[in-house]
Structure formats: C-alpha cells, structure tokens
Motif scaffolding. Sequence first.
Motif, PDB file in Angstrom:
ATOM      1  N   SER A  16       0.832  -1.208   0.000  1.00 55.24           N
ATOM      2  CA  SER A  16       0.000   0.000   0.000  1.00 55.24           C
ATOM      3  C   SER A  16       0.868   1.259   0.000  1.00 55.24           C
ATOM      4  N   THR A  17       0.488   2.206  -0.834  1.00 55.86           N
ATOM      5  CA  THR A  17       1.343   3.333  -1.198  1.00 55.86           C
ATOM      6  C   THR A  17       1.844   4.159  -0.015  1.00 55.86           C
ATOM      7  N   HIS A  18       0.946   4.592   0.872  1.00 52.71           N
ATOM      8  CA  HIS A  18       1.350   5.498   1.930  1.00 52.71           C
ATOM      9  C   HIS A  18       2.226   4.801   2.975  1.00 52.71           C
ATOM     10  N   SER A  19       1.928   3.554   3.260  1.00 48.52           N
ATOM     11  CA  SER A  19       2.763   2.808   4.204  1.00 48.52           C
ATOM     12  C   SER A  19       4.165   2.598   3.642  1.00 48.52           C
ATOM     13  N   VAL A  58       6.093   5.892   3.923  1.00 47.88           N
ATOM     14  CA  VAL A  58       6.574   6.157   5.279  1.00 47.88           C
ATOM     15  C   VAL A  58       7.796   5.294   5.591  1.00 47.88           C
ATOM     16  N   SER A  59       7.832   4.079   5.085  1.00 46.63           N
ATOM     17  CA  SER A  59       8.948   3.172   5.372  1.00 46.63           C
ATOM     18  C   SER A  59      10.271   3.686   4.826  1.00 46.63           C
ATOM     19  N   THR A  86       4.123  -0.007  15.569  1.00 45.38           N
ATOM     20  CA  THR A  86       4.552  -0.701  14.355  1.00 45.38           C
ATOM     21  C   THR A  86       6.066  -0.647  14.261  1.00 45.38           C
ATOM     22  N   ALA A  87       6.683  -1.804  14.109  1.00 45.27           N
ATOM     23  CA  ALA A  87       8.140  -1.877  14.010  1.00 45.27           C
ATOM     24  C   ALA A  87       8.571  -1.795  12.552  1.00 45.27           C
ATOM     25  N   LEU A  88       9.739  -1.198  12.325  1.00 39.50           N
ATOM     26  CA  LEU A  88      10.319  -1.152  10.990  1.00 39.50           C
ATOM     27  C   LEU A  88      11.369  -2.247  10.856  1.00 39.50           C
ATOM     28  N   ILE A  89      11.211  -3.081   9.827  1.00 37.16           N
ATOM     29  CA  ILE A  89      12.196  -4.117   9.509  1.00 37.16           C
ATOM     30  C   ILE A  89      13.105  -3.568   8.406  1.00 37.16           C
ATOM     31  N   PRO A  90      14.418  -3.688   8.536  1.00 32.21           N
ATOM     32  CA  PRO A  90      15.314  -3.200   7.470  1.00 32.21           C
ATOM     33  C   PRO A  90      15.000  -3.865   6.129  1.00 32.21           C
ATOM     34  N   ALA A 108      10.930  -2.127   5.198  1.00 32.57           N
ATOM     35  CA  ALA A 108      11.486  -0.932   4.560  1.00 32.57           C
ATOM     36  C   ALA A 108      11.494  -1.065   3.048  1.00 32.57           C
ATOM     37  N   ASN A 109      11.024  -0.015   2.362  1.00 36.04           N
ATOM     38  CA  ASN A 109      10.970   0.032   0.900  1.00 36.04           C
ATOM     39  C   ASN A 109      10.172  -1.137   0.314  1.00 36.04           C
ATOM     40  N   HIS A 110       9.171  -1.596   1.041  1.00 35.81           N
ATOM     41  CA  HIS A 110       8.437  -2.793   0.607  1.00 35.81           C
ATOM     42  C   HIS A 110       6.961  -2.720   0.971  1.00 35.81           C
ATOM     43  N   GLY A 111       6.621  -2.757   2.264  1.00 33.20           N
ATOM     44  CA  GLY A 111       5.206  -2.668   2.612  1.00 33.20           C
ATOM     45  C   GLY A 111       4.880  -3.233   3.980  1.00 33.20           C
TER      46      GLY A 111
END
Length: 211
Positions: free
Chosen positions: A96-99, A102-103, A128-132, A158-161
């Motif tokens: 999804s575009t906005h998520s 943000v990543s 919500t945690a960010l995964i590299p 990150a850079n994925h969704g």
Amino acid sequence: MSETKLRDQICLFSRSLFERGLTSGSSGNVSIRLEDGGFLTTPTDSSLGFLDPARLTRLDAAGHVLSGDKPTKELPLHQALYETRNGAGAIVHLHSTHSVAVSMLPEIDPHSVLPPLTAYSVMRVGHTALIPYYRPGDPAVADAIRNLHGKHTAVLLANHGPVVAGRTLQAAINSIEELEETARLYLLLRGLNPRLLSQEQVEDLVDHFKL
C-alpha cells in the motif's frame, strides 16, 4: 468456519483490497491458520483481485505444500509472525502506497514507526516496528521478525510494505487498512506539528479496551 468458507473469504477480502487500490498487480499476499495447525495462503505471483479458491495453497503445520499452486514467496515472514504471535489467525501483507512511503523516511523510529495520531491507530495497530530492507522472499526477513519476540502485531518492511497479523482475517484487514490511513495522515501532517494523543490518552485506550 469450514475450509471452503475460509477459501471464499480470502478471495472476497483480497478482491476488495485490490479493487480499492491497496495493492496492485501481483503484489501482496494473505494467509489463514487452520484448526489443524496448517495454513491457506495465496499463491506466488497471483493478483489479489483474481484469486481462485480452489488454487489457494494448502500447507501442513510444517509448511509442506499439500495442494494448490506454489505458495507466496513471502511464506517465511508469515510463518515467523505465526510463530511469535500465538493469537494470530490470519496475516495480510500489502504494498500500500502510503505505508511504503513512510517506510522510506529517514526520521521514523524503527520501534514505533507512526505516532499516536488517532484512537483507532492505537486500538487496531499499536506500535509498528520497521524491519530493514530485505530482498522480497529473502528468508532472513523471518529472522528479523522473530527478533521482535512477538511484541508487534504490525511490522513495516522498509521500501516494501506492511505486514499485519490478526485473530481473524477481518481483524487483520481492519488493522492493515488503519495502518495505511494512519500513514496517509502522517504524510499529510508531516512538518505541521500536529497535536498527538497524549500518553495519558493512550493509556486510557489501552486500559479501557484491554489492548
């Protein structure tokens, strides 16, 4: 719910996500945990808008394919979330575009990607945690999720969704849609110093709804 009805539910909800632009092309995947410990997943390279219930992948509890098409390449991240979130009955992963946007931002906190903008972002998503970044389908992403020790129902790749777990498929979809709307709000308000929910207001939600 019978397996037949669960297959139909996956196709129905997936088509809704696709038609509303929450994931495009052949991106995104969905899984449900069955009563026998096995799973139903969407097949690899399939469009969520055009799934065939009979061709969904059926796996046993160990992840071996029993029937249907080849499973999504993102199966390892689904398995890792199920292993670490005992109450998870379904998992949804979208592009999804906005998520995704943000990543990619440099200022986000990897332990809590989005601030408490609304009550429902706290109630349905939480921290919500960010995964590299990992290559799509890379088994190493599963280890990154396991290292979170089940503390998050939602993670952002990150850079994925986003990837979200829920007790039911409907709950997981509600949560991932709330995450996408919160990401959209964050981007709209970025740099404007918005009024966030206070720590006391967040704690009140947690206590009242037993989150």
